[in-house]
Design a protein around this motif. Structure first.
Motif, mmCIF file in Angstrom:
data_model
loop_
_atom_site.group_PDB
_atom_site.id
_atom_site.type_symbol
_atom_site.label_atom_id
_atom_site.label_comp_id
_atom_site.label_asym_id
_atom_site.label_seq_id
_atom_site.Cartn_x
_atom_site.Cartn_y
_atom_site.Cartn_z
ATOM 1 N N LEU A 1 5.527 -6.053 6.368
ATOM 2 C CA LEU A 1 4.652 -4.879 6.298
ATOM 3 C C LEU A 1 5.430 -3.682 5.780
ATOM 4 C CD1 LEU A 1 2.851 -5.343 9.710
ATOM 5 C CD2 LEU A 1 1.771 -5.445 7.456
ATOM 6 N N CYS A 2 4.735 -2.805 5.077
ATOM 7 C CA CYS A 2 5.346 -1.572 4.588
ATOM 8 C C CYS A 2 5.662 -0.696 5.797
ATOM 9 C CB CYS A 2 4.369 -0.873 3.653
ATOM 10 S SG CYS A 2 4.822 0.820 3.270
ATOM 11 N N PRO A 3 6.941 -0.318 5.985
ATOM 12 C CA PRO A 3 7.300 0.464 7.170
ATOM 13 C C PRO A 3 6.665 1.858 7.160
ATOM 14 C CG PRO A 3 9.192 0.223 5.690
ATOM 15 C CD PRO A 3 8.098 -0.614 5.130
ATOM 16 N N GLU A 4 6.283 2.342 5.969
ATOM 17 C CA GLU A 4 5.703 3.680 5.862
ATOM 18 C C GLU A 4 4.292 3.740 6.448
ATOM 19 O OE1 GLU A 4 7.334 6.313 4.431
ATOM 20 O OE2 GLU A 4 9.074 4.976 4.231
ATOM 21 N N CYS A 5 3.544 2.655 6.292
ATOM 22 C CA CYS A 5 2.122 2.794 6.630
ATOM 23 C C CYS A 5 1.599 1.744 7.601
ATOM 24 C CB CYS A 5 1.278 2.787 5.352
ATOM 25 S SG CYS A 5 1.358 1.231 4.464
ATOM 26 N N LYS A 6 2.477 0.847 8.103
ATOM 27 C CA LYS A 6 1.944 -0.199 8.995
ATOM 28 C C LYS A 6 1.324 0.453 10.234
ATOM 29 C CE LYS A 6 6.249 -1.310 11.385
ATOM 30 N NZ LYS A 6 7.275 -2.331 11.639
ATOM 31 N N GLN B 1 -1.865 -1.482 5.872
ATOM 32 C CA GLN B 1 -2.805 -0.412 5.584
ATOM 33 C C GLN B 1 -2.781 -0.041 4.096
ATOM 34 O OE1 GLN B 1 -4.275 3.449 8.062
ATOM 35 N NE2 GLN B 1 -2.103 3.093 7.896
ATOM 36 N N GLY B 2 -1.623 0.312 3.581
ATOM 37 C CA GLY B 2 -1.499 0.678 2.165
ATOM 38 C C GLY B 2 -1.237 2.155 1.991
ATOM 39 N N CYS B 3 -0.224 2.474 1.186
ATOM 40 C CA CYS B 3 0.084 3.863 0.878
ATOM 41 C C CYS B 3 0.779 3.894 -0.480
ATOM 42 C CB CYS B 3 0.984 4.469 1.966
ATOM 43 S SG CYS B 3 2.652 3.757 2.003
ATOM 44 N N ASP B 4 1.215 5.078 -0.908
ATOM 45 C CA ASP B 4 1.866 5.182 -2.213
ATOM 46 C C ASP B 4 3.160 4.375 -2.265
ATOM 47 O OD1 ASP B 4 -0.084 6.682 -3.227
ATOM 48 O OD2 ASP B 4 0.910 8.623 -2.932
ATOM 49 N N ALA B 5 3.853 4.318 -1.132
ATOM 50 C CA ALA B 5 5.157 3.661 -1.116
ATOM 51 C C ALA B 5 5.049 2.161 -1.386
ATOM 52 C CB ALA B 5 5.844 3.886 0.226
ATOM 53 N N CYS B 6 3.893 1.580 -1.100
ATOM 54 C CA CYS B 6 3.782 0.129 -1.245
ATOM 55 C C CYS B 6 2.709 -0.244 -2.265
ATOM 56 C CB CYS B 6 3.496 -0.524 0.103
ATOM 57 S SG CYS B 6 2.023 0.107 0.904
ATOM 58 N N GLY B 7 2.354 0.710 -3.124
ATOM 59 C CA GLY B 7 1.361 0.406 -4.156
ATOM 60 C C GLY B 7 0.042 -0.025 -3.538
HETATM 61 ZN ZN LIG Z 1 2.707 1.476 2.580
#
Ligand SMILES: [Zn+2]
Length: 739
Positions: free
Chosen positions: A621-626, A663-669
Motif C-alpha cells: 500500500l502507498c504509505p502516503e494514503c493508505k 485509497q490513491g493520491c498523487d504520490a502513487c498515481g
Molecule cells: Zn497514495
C-alpha cells in the motif's frame, strides 16, 4: 504439379468471388479450387457475424448445410487466430504442449467425425485492420504446410477480406460512414485522416466533429460500430458499472489506451475501447483480468475517460508531451526520416533522457521501445511487474531515438540486422543509474529493451522485510560452510534480489565467491560474476565445473534448470562448498519432490540441503494514503481460516483488528499502491523431514512435517504482513487465488 496439369491459380479464386454475392453461395465452387491450390484435404472459411464476438463457417455436406460456430477466444485454433490476428502454422495439432506454448488456454478439438487432423494452416481474414473471419486449411498432402503456403494463404485471405467487408457493409476507415451519410464533406474527412495533430488522437477528432461540425455522439458511434463491426456503447452509468476486477489494471494505462472494462447488471464483462481492432490490447487485458470471452464494444474516447472518472476532459501536457510537440512541429512539412545528426538531435537527446528519467522516477524495471508497422512507436514500461503504455513516438523519429540509445550504450549504429547487447549509465540526482540495453531487429524495424539495474548493488538482508523468526533461521543456514540453499518461485518473484542480499551478507574479504548468472543483473564488488551463454554451450553446469577448479567457498548457480545442473550443484555442496541456487517451483515442499523426480538421490539431497526459501512479491500500500479501518467479521474469519486454528495464537488477534486499504493520491498515481514486498516460506531441514525424504514421501506429507517443524506458508506470511499494514486483503486474495 505444373500449370499444364491444370493447377488452379490465384486469379481463379478472384473470379469465383466476383461471381457470387455471398461467400456461402460461392463456397462449393471455391472449395475444390483451394484444395487443389494447396493440395490439402479440408478448407474452412469462418466469417465473423455482424457485431458479434464469434465466427461461423457454413458449407454444404451432401443434402444439408453444416454450420460450425467458434468463439473469438484463445480456446480454439480458429478463435485464437481471430483474437490475435496472427497466422498459425501447426505441424501437429495433437501436440497439446506445443499449443499451450502459443497460449496457455489454446487447445485443439477434432471437429469432424472419423477424421484425423494432421496439420493446420490458419490465417486471419482482415480488411482495413478489422477482423472479418478466419481461413483454415487442414492436412497438406505431402510434408505439411510451408512458409510459402502461409504467404499464399494470406493473399487468399486478403481477397476474402474484401468480400467479407462488402457483405457486412463495412467501411474502409473509422469515419467513412459519416461521408456516406452526407454528414461530413470529403475535405473535412481528408483533413482528419491526414493532418498530423489528429493522428493517434481520437479524442481530438471526436471533439472537433462534435463541436465544430455539430455531429451527434450517436452518429459518431454508428460510424465506428460499422467500421469495427462491434456494438457502440455510449456513456450510460445507469446501465453499466466498472467491472469489479478492473482495479488490477493501472488507471493511467487504461486512460492512456482509452479502454475501460464495464459490466452490465448481470456482471458480464465488456471491454469498451476506442480502437477495438487492437488485438494485442484485447489479449493483454483478457489475460491480466482472466476474462473468458468478454464482449468487445467501441466507445468514444471522452465517454471512456468519463467511465474512468475523468470529468474535466482536456489533454494535460506533461514534459514528455511538450518535447513530442516540439519534435512534431519542427518537422511538419515532410515525413522524411530524421537522422541523429540533424537539427532535431538536441530534442531527440532530451527525449531519450526524459524516457530514462521517467522510468527511474516511476521505479520501472524495464523500458520497451517497440516499432510498429505503419504506426507510431510504442514506449512501454514495466512498473511493479505491470506493463504500462507511456507514450507514442512519431514513426519518423524512431530511428533517431534508437540510434541515440545505441550511441549511449556503445553499440554499432550501422548494424540493424542482428541483436546487440550493451550497457549505458546516466545520472539522476547525483546517483548513477545503470541500464542494460538489448536491441531486437523485428520486421517492423529495430526495437530496444532496456532493463534498469538495481542501483545500490545488493539490498541488505535486514531490509528485505523477512519476519524475525525467518531471518534468524536463514542467517543460521547461510553460515554453514557447506550445503545447498534454494530460493524458489516463479519468474519475477524477486529470487535474484534475495540471493544477492544473502551474498552481500556473506561477502567478506576472506571468502571467495563465484556466481554464474543469466543475466548478471546485480553486481557486487568482491564477487567473481560470470554471465553464462547457453548458445555457445557455456551453461550453468559447465560454469559450475570450471568454478570447482578455482575452489571457491560460495557458489551461486543462477538456476537449476536441468538434471545435470542439479546433480552438479548437489555434488559441489557435498564437497565443501556453500551452493545457492533457484528453481521455478511454487512452494518449498514441492521443490523437494521436483528434484527427486529429476532423479536426484534422496539421501544425497537431504544431506546437502540446508534450507529452501519459497517467495513471492505482493504489492504494498502507498504509505502516503493508505487508510486504516476495522476488519469486518468476514475479513476476521478469513484471516483466522487462512492462518489456521492450530497456529492462530501466534497472531495474537484482537477482537477489533485494524487493517489498511488502498485509497490513491498523487504520490502513487491514484493506484493506492507503491512498490512490492516479499512474502516468504522458509523450510529448514530437520531429522524428521530427512526421514520422510529418504522414503520419498508426498509433497503433502512433507508440507505437514515442515509446518510442524516451524515453517509458515506463503499465505501465512502474507497475513502477517497484512496485519503489519504493509498490504491489503485484496493482495492476499490475489496471492492465494482466494475469494
Ligand atoms: Zn497514495
Amino acid at each position: 504439379m505444373t500449370d499444364a496439369n491444370g493447377t488452379p491459380d490465384f486469379s481463379d479464386i478472384h473470379s469465383i468471388l466476383q461471381q457470387h454475392s455471398s461467400l456461402i453461395n460461392g463456397f462449393s465452387q471455391l472449395q475444390p479450387v483451394i484444395m487443389k491450390l494447396f493440395t490439402c484435404e479440408r478448407v474452412t472459411i469462418y466469417q465473423r457475424r455482424r457485431q458479434q464476438q464469434d465466427l461461423v463457417a457454413k458449407f454444404k455436406s451432401g443434402a444439408h448445410t453444416v454450420k460450425i460456430e467458434v468463439a473469438i477466444s484463445p480456446q480454439s485454433i480458429a478463435g485464437y487466430v481471430a483474437l490475435s490476428k496472427q497466422s498459425l502454422l501447426i505441424p501437429n495439432p495433437q501436440d497439446a504442449d506445443a499449443l499451450r506454448l502459443i497460449h496457455p488456454r489454446l487447445c485443439f478439438v477434432e471437429q469432424y467425425d472419423q477424421f484425423v487432423t494432421r496439420n493446420i494452416l490458419c490465417v486471419p481474414i482482415v480488411h482495413a485492420d478489422v477482423l472479418l473471419g478466419v481461413f483454415q486449411l487442414i492436412n497438406k498432402q505431402e510434408g505439411g504446410f510451408t512458409e510459402s503456403d502461409v504467404t499464399l494463404a494470406q493473399m487468399v485471405a486478403e481477397e476474402l477480406g474484401k468480400h467479407c467487408c462488402y457483405e457486412l457493409g463495412g467501411t474502409l476507415r473509422p469515419w467513412d460512414d459519416l461521408l456516406h451519410r452526407d454528414l461530413l464533406s470529403t475535405k473535412v474527412l481528408n483533413e482528419i485522416y491526414t493532418e498530423s495533430r489528429y493522428k493517434n488522437n481520437p479524442l481530438l477528432i471526436c471533439q472537433k466533429l462534435i463541436s465544430e461540425h455539430r455531429l451527434a455522439e450517436s452518429d459518431l458511434g454508428t460510424s465506428l460500430s460499422l467500421h469495427y463491426q462491434v456494438p457502440f456503447i455510449p456513456y450510460n452509468p445507469d446501465q453499466y458499472h466498472i467491472y469489479h476486477n478492473e482495479h488490477m489494471l493501472n488507471i493511467s494505462y487504461l486512460k492512456h489506451n482509452l479502454i475501460v472494462i464495464l459490466a452490465d447488471a448481470q456482471d458480464k464483462p465488456t471491454i469498451l475501447m476506442a480502437d477495438p481492432s487492437n488485438a494485442n490490447m484485447i489479449m493483454e487485458v483478457e489475460q491480466a483480468l482472466n476474462l473468458v470471452q468478454p464482449e468487445i464494444a467501441v466507445g468514444l474516447p471522452q465517454h471512456i475517460l468519463q467511465y474512468l472518472g475523468e470529468n474535466n476532459i482536456a489533454s494535460s501536457p506533461g514534459d514528455m508531451d511538450e518535447i513530442l510537440d516540439e519534435i512534431s512541429t519542427s518537422n511538419d512539412e515532410d515525413d522524411e526520416q530524421v537522422d541523429e545528426l540533424s537539427d532535431d538531435a538536441p530534442a531527440i537527446v532530451r527525449l531519450v533522457s526524459r524516457i530514462l528519467h521517467d522510468a527511474k522516477r516511476l521505479d520501472a524495471s524495464d523500458i520497451h521501445i517497440d516499432p510498429e508497422k505503419n504506426g507510431p512507436t510504442r514506449v512501454r514500461m514495466r512498473v511493479d511487474g505491470v506493463c504500462r503504455d507511456l507514450n507514442n513516438l512519431p514513426a519518423s523519429h524512431h530511428n533517431a531515438v534508437i540510434a541515440r540509445i545505441k550511441i549511449m550504450a556503445n553499440l554499432n549504429i550501422a548494424e540493424k540486422r542482428i541483436p546487440q547487447d550493451g550497457k549505458l549509465a546516466f545520472k539522476l540526482s547525483g546517483q548513477l543509474v545503470e541500464v542494460r540495453v538489448a536491441t531486437i531487429p523485428t520486421v517492423a524495424g529495430e526495437g530496444v529493451v532496456m532493463r534498469i539495474l538495481a542501483t545500490a548493488g545488493a539490498m541488505p538482508l535486514s531490509k528485505m522485510n523477512i519476519v524475525p523468526s525467518n531471518l534468524q533461521m536463514l542467517q543460521q543456514m547461510i553460515v554453514k560452510p557447506h550445503g545447498i540453499l534454494l530460493v524458489v518461485g516463479p519468474t519475477g518473484s524477486g529470487k535474484t534480489t534475495t540471493l544477492h542480499a544473502i551474498l552481500g551478507h556473506l561477502n567478506t574479504p576472506d571468502k571467495k565467491i563465484w556466481t554464474a548468472e543469466d543475466p548478471v543483473e546485480i553486481t557486487q564488488p568482491g564477487l567473481q560474476q560470470v554471465q553464462i551463454a547457453p548458445k555457445i554451450n557455456f551453461t550453468f553446469a559447465t560454469a559450475l565445473r570450471a568454478f570447482l577448479r578455482a575452489d571457491p567457498d560460495i557458489i551461486l548457480i543462477g538456476e537449476m534448470r536441468d538434471k545435470e545442473t542439479a546433480h552438479a550443484g548437489i555434488e559441489a555442496s557435498l564437497t565443501g562448498h556453500l551452493v545457492l541456487s533457484t528453481l521455478h517451483t511454487n512452494s518449498a515442499p514441492e521443490t523437494i519432490t521436483r528434484l527427486l523426480d529429476l532423479g536426484l538421490d534422496p539421501v544425497n539431497f537431504s544431506d546437502a540441503c540446508v534450507g529452501i526459501l519459497a517467495q513471492r512479491l505482493i504489492r504494498t500500500l502507498c504509505p502516503e494514503c493508505k487508510e486504516p479501518y476495522t476488519a469486518s467479521a468476514t475479513e476476521h474469519a478469513f484471516i483466522e481460516r487462512q492462518y489456521g486454528d492450530e497456529y492462530l495464537y501466534e497472531l495474537d488477534l484482537a477482537d477489533n483488528v485494524t487493517l489498511y486499504r488502498a485509497q490513491g493520491c498523487d504520490a502513487c498515481g491514484d493506484s493506492g499502491y507503491k512498490g512490492r514486498t516479499g512474502v516468504h516460506e522458509l523450510l529448514s531441514m530437520t531429522p524428521a523431514l530427512r526421514a520422510l525424504i529418504y522414503r520419498k514421501a508426498s509433497a503433502h506429507e512433507l508440507a505437514e512435517q515442515a509446518r510442524s517443524d516451524g515453517m509458515r506458508t506463503l499465505i501465512q506470511d502474507a497475513l502477517r504482513k497484512l496485519l503489519k499494514g504493509d498490504t491489503d486483503i485484496k493482495q492476499i486474495q490475489i496471492l492465494g487465488g482466494l475469494d
